[in-house]
Design a protein around this motif. Structure first.
Motif, PDB file in Angstrom:
ATOM      1  N   ALA A  60       0.798  -1.205  -0.358  1.00  0.00           N
ATOM      2  CA  ALA A  60       0.018   0.049  -0.006  1.00  0.00           C
ATOM      3  C   ALA A  60       1.040   1.211   0.078  1.00  0.00           C
ATOM      4  O   ALA A  60       0.687   2.144  -0.709  1.00  0.00           O
ATOM      5  CB  ALA A  60      -0.650   0.115   0.986  1.00  0.00           C
ATOM      6  N   GLY A  61       1.944   1.237   0.792  1.00  0.00           N
ATOM      7  CA  GLY A  61       2.803   2.304   0.868  1.00  0.00           C
ATOM      8  C   GLY A  61       3.707   2.384  -0.624  1.00  0.00           C
ATOM      9  O   GLY A  61       3.793   3.688  -0.985  1.00  0.00           O
ATOM     10  N   LEU A  62       4.034   1.459  -1.083  1.00  0.00           N
ATOM     11  CA  LEU A  62       4.672   1.517  -2.451  1.00  0.00           C
ATOM     12  C   LEU A  62       3.725   2.005  -3.526  1.00  0.00           C
ATOM     13  O   LEU A  62       4.312   2.895  -4.261  1.00  0.00           O
ATOM     14  CB  LEU A  62       5.117  -0.163  -2.820  1.00  0.00           C
ATOM     15  CG  LEU A  62       5.910  -0.059  -4.079  1.00  0.00           C
ATOM     16  CD1 LEU A  62       7.178   0.649  -4.039  1.00  0.00           C
ATOM     17  CD2 LEU A  62       6.038  -1.733  -4.467  1.00  0.00           C
ATOM     18  N   VAL A  63       2.581   1.726  -3.469  1.00  0.00           N
ATOM     19  CA  VAL A  63       1.660   2.250  -4.652  1.00  0.00           C
ATOM     20  C   VAL A  63       1.420   3.800  -4.408  1.00  0.00           C
ATOM     21  O   VAL A  63       1.283   4.647  -5.212  1.00  0.00           O
ATOM     22  CB  VAL A  63       0.208   1.375  -4.618  1.00  0.00           C
ATOM     23  CG1 VAL A  63      -0.612   2.229  -5.440  1.00  0.00           C
ATOM     24  CG2 VAL A  63       0.460   0.133  -5.014  1.00  0.00           C
ATOM     25  N   THR A  64       1.253   4.189  -3.032  1.00  0.00           N
ATOM     26  CA  THR A  64       1.192   5.453  -2.712  1.00  0.00           C
ATOM     27  C   THR A  64       2.212   6.296  -3.077  1.00  0.00           C
ATOM     28  O   THR A  64       2.019   7.468  -3.861  1.00  0.00           O
ATOM     29  CB  THR A  64       0.865   5.807  -1.036  1.00  0.00           C
ATOM     30  OG1 THR A  64      -0.344   4.818  -0.756  1.00  0.00           O
ATOM     31  CG2 THR A  64       0.461   7.154  -0.816  1.00  0.00           C
ATOM     32  N   ILE A  65       3.380   6.085  -2.982  1.00  0.00           N
ATOM     33  CA  ILE A  65       4.734   6.428  -2.946  1.00  0.00           C
ATOM     34  C   ILE A  65       4.878   6.819  -4.620  1.00  0.00           C
ATOM     35  O   ILE A  65       5.369   8.021  -5.086  1.00  0.00           O
ATOM     36  CB  ILE A  65       5.749   5.974  -2.154  1.00  0.00           C
ATOM     37  CG1 ILE A  65       5.775   6.330  -0.988  1.00  0.00           C
ATOM     38  CG2 ILE A  65       7.293   6.724  -2.940  1.00  0.00           C
ATOM     39  CD1 ILE A  65       6.963   5.847  -0.379  1.00  0.00           C
ATOM     40  N   THR A  66       4.628   5.509  -5.527  1.00  0.00           N
ATOM     41  CA  THR A  66       5.113   5.833  -6.832  1.00  0.00           C
ATOM     42  C   THR A  66       4.061   6.200  -7.663  1.00  0.00           C
ATOM     43  O   THR A  66       4.269   6.659  -8.696  1.00  0.00           O
ATOM     44  CB  THR A  66       5.446   4.213  -7.348  1.00  0.00           C
ATOM     45  OG1 THR A  66       4.189   3.364  -6.858  1.00  0.00           O
ATOM     46  CG2 THR A  66       6.789   3.882  -6.557  1.00  0.00           C
ATOM     47  N   LEU A  67       3.001   6.014  -7.426  1.00  0.00           N
ATOM     48  CA  LEU A  67       1.714   6.502  -8.143  1.00  0.00           C
ATOM     49  C   LEU A  67       0.744   7.622  -7.690  1.00  0.00           C
ATOM     50  O   LEU A  67       0.535   8.642  -8.062  1.00  0.00           O
ATOM     51  CB  LEU A  67       0.860   5.240  -8.505  1.00  0.00           C
ATOM     52  CG  LEU A  67       1.691   4.209  -9.419  1.00  0.00           C
ATOM     53  CD1 LEU A  67       0.972   3.005  -9.452  1.00  0.00           C
ATOM     54  CD2 LEU A  67       1.965   4.727 -10.661  1.00  0.00           C
ATOM     55  N   LEU A  68       0.095   7.452  -6.395  1.00  0.00           N
ATOM     56  CA  LEU A  68      -1.097   8.221  -5.856  1.00  0.00           C
ATOM     57  C   LEU A  68      -0.922   9.208  -5.484  1.00  0.00           C
ATOM     58  O   LEU A  68      -1.623  10.331  -5.840  1.00  0.00           O
ATOM     59  CB  LEU A  68      -1.685   7.345  -4.725  1.00  0.00           C
ATOM     60  CG  LEU A  68      -2.398   5.855  -4.932  1.00  0.00           C
ATOM     61  CD1 LEU A  68      -3.091   5.355  -3.718  1.00  0.00           C
ATOM     62  CD2 LEU A  68      -3.255   6.065  -6.164  1.00  0.00           C
ATOM     63  N   ILE A  69       0.547   9.714  -4.848  1.00  0.00           N
ATOM     64  CA  ILE A  69       0.647  11.153  -4.465  1.00  0.00           C
ATOM     65  C   ILE A  69       1.408  11.835  -5.477  1.00  0.00           C
ATOM     66  O   ILE A  69       1.647  13.186  -5.302  1.00  0.00           O
ATOM     67  CB  ILE A  69       1.524  11.135  -2.889  1.00  0.00           C
ATOM     68  CG1 ILE A  69       2.834  10.255  -3.321  1.00  0.00           C
ATOM     69  CG2 ILE A  69       0.935  10.425  -1.914  1.00  0.00           C
ATOM     70  CD1 ILE A  69       3.795  10.473  -2.100  1.00  0.00           C
ATOM     71  N   ARG A  70       1.550  11.371  -6.616  1.00  0.00           N
ATOM     72  CA  ARG A  70       2.180  12.167  -7.566  1.00  0.00           C
ATOM     73  C   ARG A  70       1.252  12.929  -8.544  1.00  0.00           C
ATOM     74  O   ARG A  70      -0.121  12.271  -8.698  1.00  0.00           O
ATOM     75  CB  ARG A  70       2.983  11.094  -8.570  1.00  0.00           C
ATOM     76  CG  ARG A  70       4.242  10.377  -7.682  1.00  0.00           C
ATOM     77  CD  ARG A  70       5.252   9.876  -8.738  1.00  0.00           C
ATOM     78  NE  ARG A  70       6.262   9.309  -8.007  1.00  0.00           N
ATOM     79  CZ  ARG A  70       7.482   8.937  -8.393  1.00  0.00           C
ATOM     80  NH1 ARG A  70       7.723   8.998  -9.667  1.00  0.00           N
ATOM     81  NH2 ARG A  70       8.515   8.351  -7.930  1.00  0.00           N
ATOM     82  N   THR A  71       1.613  13.959  -9.063  1.00  0.00           N
ATOM     83  CA  THR A  71       0.645  14.693  -9.856  1.00  0.00           C
ATOM     84  C   THR A  71       0.848  14.268 -11.400  1.00  0.00           C
ATOM     85  O   THR A  71       2.219  14.349 -11.765  1.00  0.00           O
ATOM     86  CB  THR A  71       0.892  16.125  -9.821  1.00  0.00           C
ATOM     87  OG1 THR A  71       0.704  16.781  -8.273  1.00  0.00           O
ATOM     88  CG2 THR A  71       0.030  16.972 -10.757  1.00  0.00           C
ATOM     89  N   ALA A  72      -0.146  14.062 -12.164  1.00  0.00           N
ATOM     90  CA  ALA A  72       0.242  13.611 -13.696  1.00  0.00           C
ATOM     91  C   ALA A  72       0.745  14.707 -14.505  1.00  0.00           C
ATOM     92  O   ALA A  72       0.258  15.943 -14.369  1.00  0.00           O
ATOM     93  CB  ALA A  72      -1.552  13.370 -14.071  1.00  0.00           C
ATOM     94  N   ASN A  73       1.757  14.508 -14.977  1.00  0.00           N
ATOM     95  CA  ASN A  73       2.704  15.504 -15.745  1.00  0.00           C
ATOM     96  C   ASN A  73       2.378  15.017 -17.180  1.00  0.00           C
ATOM     97  O   ASN A  73       3.184  14.211 -17.694  1.00  0.00           O
ATOM     98  CB  ASN A  73       3.880  15.597 -15.564  1.00  0.00           C
ATOM     99  CG  ASN A  73       4.616  16.673 -16.288  1.00  0.00           C
ATOM    100  OD1 ASN A  73       4.134  17.335 -17.125  1.00  0.00           O
ATOM    101  ND2 ASN A  73       6.004  16.758 -15.652  1.00  0.00           N
ATOM    102  N   PRO A  74       1.651  15.798 -18.284  1.00  0.00           N
ATOM    103  CA  PRO A  74       1.495  15.438 -19.431  1.00  0.00           C
ATOM    104  C   PRO A  74       3.048  15.032 -20.324  1.00  0.00           C
ATOM    105  O   PRO A  74       3.149  14.251 -21.182  1.00  0.00           O
ATOM    106  CB  PRO A  74       0.571  16.655 -20.006  1.00  0.00           C
ATOM    107  CG  PRO A  74      -0.128  16.983 -18.974  1.00  0.00           C
ATOM    108  CD  PRO A  74       0.870  17.071 -17.897  1.00  0.00           C
ATOM    109  N   GLY A  75       3.842  15.980 -19.787  1.00  0.00           N
ATOM    110  CA  GLY A  75       5.040  16.042 -20.423  1.00  0.00           C
ATOM    111  C   GLY A  75       5.951  14.646 -20.354  1.00  0.00           C
ATOM    112  O   GLY A  75       6.789  14.390 -21.219  1.00  0.00           O
ATOM    113  N   MET A  76       5.628  14.112 -19.277  1.00  0.00           N
ATOM    114  CA  MET A  76       6.288  12.713 -19.063  1.00  0.00           C
ATOM    115  C   MET A  76       5.467  11.573 -19.672  1.00  0.00           C
ATOM    116  O   MET A  76       6.272  10.379 -19.702  1.00  0.00           O
ATOM    117  CB  MET A  76       6.111  12.646 -17.487  1.00  0.00           C
ATOM    118  CG  MET A  76       6.932  13.592 -16.406  1.00  0.00           C
ATOM    119  SD  MET A  76       8.518  13.617 -16.783  1.00  0.00           S
ATOM    120  CE  MET A  76       9.288  12.210 -15.797  1.00  0.00           C
TER     121      MET A  76
END
Length: 479
Positions: A60-76
């Motif tokens: 759960a922590g791994l998914v949160t750190i790598t995906l959930l708390i990150r803001t989507a950046n169209p440039g990436m």
């Protein structure tokens, strides 16, 4: 505490709540499953149940750190970094804590995965099952990042995550083997962790033993510039004679000496940086001082360069004014900015003026680099970008010839933050003119000013992309 470490701690604090929630849900489900198994005479061992709960918490922590708390950046989105070991080469060149933590934390992040999975599910005590699970989990994260833009899909992340899972597996099985008194197996399982630690220690030892530091933007062997469609046109003479060149030195800033410098600089402008309203941010080898209303300065510790802005100049965004060389020298002297008398003065237009020095000696010091000044509509100095180093001669070192540097240029072995990397080169005609080759200096990761060959380049995109200006790349000159 180091600001980058604080950033990491903030990430983990954001992952704490989802991790605890997952642990509670897993604990509740395990309790019900435990009761169900116990009623049938086949209870789950307590240690295995605890490992499953911890694994759920970790995932759960791994998914949160790598995906959930990150803001989507169209440039990436829909862009993949495909050069294996690029992150390690970037860390080697820059050799800062921030850059090194990028691959190392990606390894450390998956070590718990390799430890908990074999404890939770005995089938994964076979190395190939855990390795496949680590690779698959990391690949799933990279694919989601690829399509959502929540981070960059990176082959180095895939490698580091899988290595972390393998290291965790080895540590887990080594501990289990020791508990069973299986000494030979325990020794085998410690080979990979010991080898990894030895490689990392060797890298840092080599760095400490080499006489000079590394250049942050040096060519990277695994990612040379793609010059395959380029026709090089040499428009300047080049020497084929190698020779010695000076290497210079200036004591890099520490946190304390940087604070002293900024305090003195601020006091000259009548600003107190010790007050509560003033922000001081330490990030890797850079410190930022500002109250966002009167004064701001960003200082690089290694080369002692800095960018200063005076927010009190109200018309700084209303256009540009004019200033004389004498006016700017007086203003820089008031700020305490060292400027040799023989530095050349250039009017760049649009309120931008530059002083340049090329190893000018004055009072036992050598001055090299440039100081750029910006003047507001009312003629007031409101911005200073100082990249002029005051250094002492450390000694002479052998350098390659201009011709050898040109051969490396043609092979794509020049700084990797260049126009080739960002598609700013005319690839339709594929003709790039080399108009000049100059021996200049850059500060390395240990504070030495190393010689480099700067090539001035020009192509048909100069007018449309660069306001009619040529562009430059460098090739390291030390032999």
């Amino acid at each position: 505490m180091h600001d980058f470490i604080n950033t990491i701690l903030r990430y983990f604090s954001k992952a704490l709540a989802p991790a605890l929630l997952a642990a509670l849900l897993a604990g509740g489900a395990l309790f019900l499953y435990y009761v169900w198994r116990k009623d049938r005479g086949r209870p789950i061992p307590v240690r295995r149940a605890a490992a499953i709960a911890l694994l759920a918490c970790y995932l759960a922590g791994l998914v949160t750190i790598t995906l959930l708390i990150r803001t989507a950046n169209p440039g990436m989105r829909l862009w993949v970094q495909t050069h294996l070991f690029l992150a390690f080469w970037e860390a080697w060149n820059a050799f800062t804590l921030q850059i090194w933590l990028n691959p190392l934390l990606n390894i450390a992040m998956f070590i718990p995965f390799g430890v908990l999975l074999p404890l939770a599910f005995p089938r994964f005590q076979r190395w190939y099952w855990t390795l496949a699970a680590g690779l698959s989990t990391s690949l799933a994260i990279e694919i989601i990042q690829y399509f959502t833009g929540r981070g960059q899909a990176d082959v180095d992340d895939l490698f580091c995550n899988t290595l972390g899972a393998a290291l965790g597996f080895c540590l887990c099985l080594a501990a289990l083997s020791l508990s069973r008194r299986e000494w030979k197996a325990a020794g085998l399982y410690t080979i990979l962790p010991a080898l990894s630690a030895a490689v990392l220690a060797g890298i840092f030892l080599v760095y400490q033993l080499q006489p000079y530091g590394n250049l942050a933007d040096s060519p990277i062997p695994v990612a040379p510039a793609d010059t395959s469609g380029t026709r090089w046109v040499l428009d300047c003479p080049l020497s084929d004679e190698p020779g010695p060149a000076g290497v210079y030195w200036a004591e890099p800033f520490t946190k304390a000496t940087c604070d002293e410098f900024a305090l003195d600089f601020a006091q000259r402008r009548g600003v107190d940086i010790s007050g509560d309203r003033f922000d001081i941010i330490y990030y890797d080898n850079t410190t930022y001082y500002s109250d966002h209303s009167t004064f701001g300065i960003i200082v690089d510790h290694n080369d002692r360069s800095y960018r200063y802005s005076d927010y009190r100049v109200e018309d700084r965004h209303d256009g540009w004014g004019t200033a004389t060389e004498a006016d700017l020298r007086a203003a820089l002297d008031e700020l305490g900015v060292p400027l040799p008398a023989a530095a050349r003065f250039y009017d760049e237009g649009k309120g931008r003026y530059t002083f340049r020095a090329a190893n000018l000696e004055q009072d036992g010091l050598f001055y090299d680099g440039s100081i750029e000044c910006r003047v507001s509509k009312s003629g007031r100095l409101y911005k200073v970008d100082s990249a002029m180093a005051a250094v002492t001669l450390h000694g002479d070192a052998p350098v390659i010839s201009q011709q050898e540097a040109y051969r490396r240029l043609c092979a794509g072995r020049f700084d990797h933050t260049n126009a080739f990397a960002f598609g700013f080169v005319d690839t339709t005609q594929g003709e790039v003119h080399v108009t000049a080759c100059d021996l200049e200096y850059l500060t390395d990761s240990k504070g030495f000013r190393q010689p480099v060959y700067y090539f001035s380049l020009s192509d048909s995109n100069d007018e449309t992309l660069r306001d009619g200006c040529s562009w430059r790349v460098f090739v390291p000159a030390l032999a």
